[in-house]
Design an enzyme around this catalytic site. Structure first.
Site, PDB file in Angstrom:
ATOM      1  CE  LYS A 156       1.000   1.166   4.430  1.00  0.00           C
ATOM      2  NZ  LYS A 156       1.727   2.378   4.831  1.00  0.00           N
ATOM      3  N   GLY A 191       7.863   1.099   4.202  1.00  0.00           N
ATOM      4  CA  GLY A 191       6.693   1.960   4.397  1.00  0.00           C
ATOM      5  C   GLY A 191       5.547   1.555   3.501  1.00  0.00           C
ATOM      6  CG  ASP A 218      -0.051  -0.365   8.160  1.00  0.00           C
ATOM      7  OD1 ASP A 218      -0.899   0.482   8.507  1.00  0.00           O
ATOM      8  OD2 ASP A 218       1.147  -0.100   7.965  1.00  0.00           O
TER       9      ASP A 218
HETATM   10  O1  C5P Z   1       0.888  -1.671  14.580  1.00  0.00           O
HETATM   11  P1  C5P Z   1       2.286  -1.968  14.213  1.00  0.00           P
HETATM   12  O2  C5P Z   1       2.876  -3.102  15.015  1.00  0.00           O
HETATM   13  O3  C5P Z   1       2.495  -2.157  12.747  1.00  0.00           O
HETATM   14  O4  C5P Z   1       3.121  -0.679  14.573  1.00  0.00           O
HETATM   15  C1  C5P Z   1       4.527  -0.694  14.633  1.00  0.00           C
HETATM   16  C2  C5P Z   1       4.983   0.449  15.510  1.00  0.00           C
HETATM   17  O5  C5P Z   1       4.657   1.686  14.885  1.00  0.00           O
HETATM   18  C3  C5P Z   1       4.309   0.503  16.862  1.00  0.00           C
HETATM   19  O6  C5P Z   1       5.003  -0.282  17.791  1.00  0.00           O
HETATM   20  C4  C5P Z   1       4.377   1.963  17.195  1.00  0.00           C
HETATM   21  O7  C5P Z   1       5.673   2.289  17.649  1.00  0.00           O
HETATM   22  C5  C5P Z   1       4.221   2.624  15.856  1.00  0.00           C
HETATM   23  N1  C5P Z   1       2.827   3.027  15.544  1.00  0.00           N
HETATM   24  C6  C5P Z   1       2.256   4.088  16.234  1.00  0.00           C
HETATM   25  N2  C5P Z   1       0.984   4.485  15.949  1.00  0.00           N
HETATM   26  C7  C5P Z   1       0.263   3.860  14.980  1.00  0.00           C
HETATM   27  C8  C5P Z   1       0.819   2.783  14.262  1.00  0.00           C
HETATM   28  C9  C5P Z   1       2.104   2.379  14.571  1.00  0.00           C
HETATM   29  O8  C5P Z   1       2.900   4.682  17.110  1.00  0.00           O
HETATM   30  N3  C5P Z   1      -0.966   4.285  14.708  1.00  0.00           N
END
Ligand code: C5P
Length: 296
Positions: A11, A99, A137
């Protein structure tokens, strides 16, 4: 059933508006995701235990319990009580740590493939919920198309889009860590309130021209990513100075340039010449969410 093959998309975020951190440390988002036709393939075959193999990009990624695909498989086992195993082969095409939610696509694809292979019969709603527990995501990779994301990105609603988009993507081998970019965002914006909204962009996607969409691309993580990697900022500024609609994808370092399908080859050739140390891909969106390709 012996084998299920699923494709799951990467994405780009057309807008990624970020607010100050919540008590749980996650950042509230108002975002618009677009699925692209760069897919990872997740091939799941019946086996006694769980195992993972990765081919294509990311051959040095871990294949143990720290990989999001294995975590997805274990989450399904826990949720349903099944003791079935699988050998999962992922063919990676989505750039790693770029990303573009490649790891999330692998988790989404694994959920869909194993739900079928193990004949668990979970509904999409349930897969989305398990996906949200695995990563912000993951639900979007199941969803596909173009979606408005709230919460930490997992609360999704489809957005109607009136045209196809072509994207020229510049990726670098040295990825950026998402938590590090969010930490830098906090350092640079200690007083951040709620995220800005994406109403105008969603309206342009439904009713406007691609140029109007391009003018509304926005990524609040760009300042943080540029601070960690000044050369990213220089590249984005140079592409924008050439009159292009350009944005950092997610937490970077992939740079995405929105173009018309007719001009994509020419723009890609130009960017390859201008940035010889980057990989340049052409992708199109909106693409389908994770979907089953073959069942044997
Ligand atoms: O949700 P995910 O594990 O992919 O997120 C990875 C990291 O990105 C989280 O541990 C956090 O540090 C950061 N993050 C965040 N706020 C979000 C999504 C991700 O701070 N909405």
């Amino acid at each position: 059933m012996q084998r299920v093959l699923v494709s799951a998309p990467g994405k780009v975020n057309l807008a990624l508006r970020v607010g100050g951190p919540r008590p749980d440390g996650f950042h509230p988002l108002d975002t618009v995701f677009e699925a692209l036709d760069i897919f990872d393939d997740i091939d799941a075959q019946r086996a006694d235990a769980l195992s993972l193999e990765i081919i294509g990009l990311g051959e040095d990624l871990p294949v143990d319990g720290t990989n999001l695909a294995i975590r997805a498989a274990k989450a399904l086992q826990e949720k349903t009580g099944t003791t079935a195993g699988a050998h999962i082969t992922i063919t990676k095409r989505i750039p790693v740590a770029g990303g573009m939610a490649g790891g999330s696509a692998d988790a989404a694809g694994t959920l869909l493939a194993l739900n079928e292979l193990w004949e668990l019969g979970l509904r999409m709603e349930e897969l989305l919920q398990i996906g949200a527990e695995l990563g912000s995501d993951v639900p979007f990779s199941l969803f596909g198309g173009v979606a408005h994301g709230r919460g930490r990105g997992e609360e999704l609603e489809h957005v109607r889009v009136n045209s196809m988009h072509a994207w020229v993507l510049l990726t670098r081998p040295d990825g950026l860590s998402t938590p590090a970019v969010f930490r830098e965002f906090d350092r640079l914006h200690p007083d951040a309130g709620g995220p800005a909204d994406t109403v105008a962009l969603r309206r342009a996607l439904s009713d406007g021209t691609v140029d109007e969409v391009g003018a509304l691309l926005a990524n609040d993580l760009a300042v943080a990513a540029r601070s960690l990697r000044p050369e990213l900022g220089a590249a984005i500024d140079a592409i924008a100075a050439g009159g292009r609609h350009v944005i950092l994808s997610g937490s970077g370092p992939t740079i995405a340039v929105l173009v018309t399908p007719e001009e994509s080859q020419e723009v890609a050739a130009q960017l390859r010449a201008d940035f010889p140390d980057t990989q340049v891909y052409i992708a199109h969106g909106p693409a389908a969410g994770a979907h089953i390709r073959t069942v044997e």
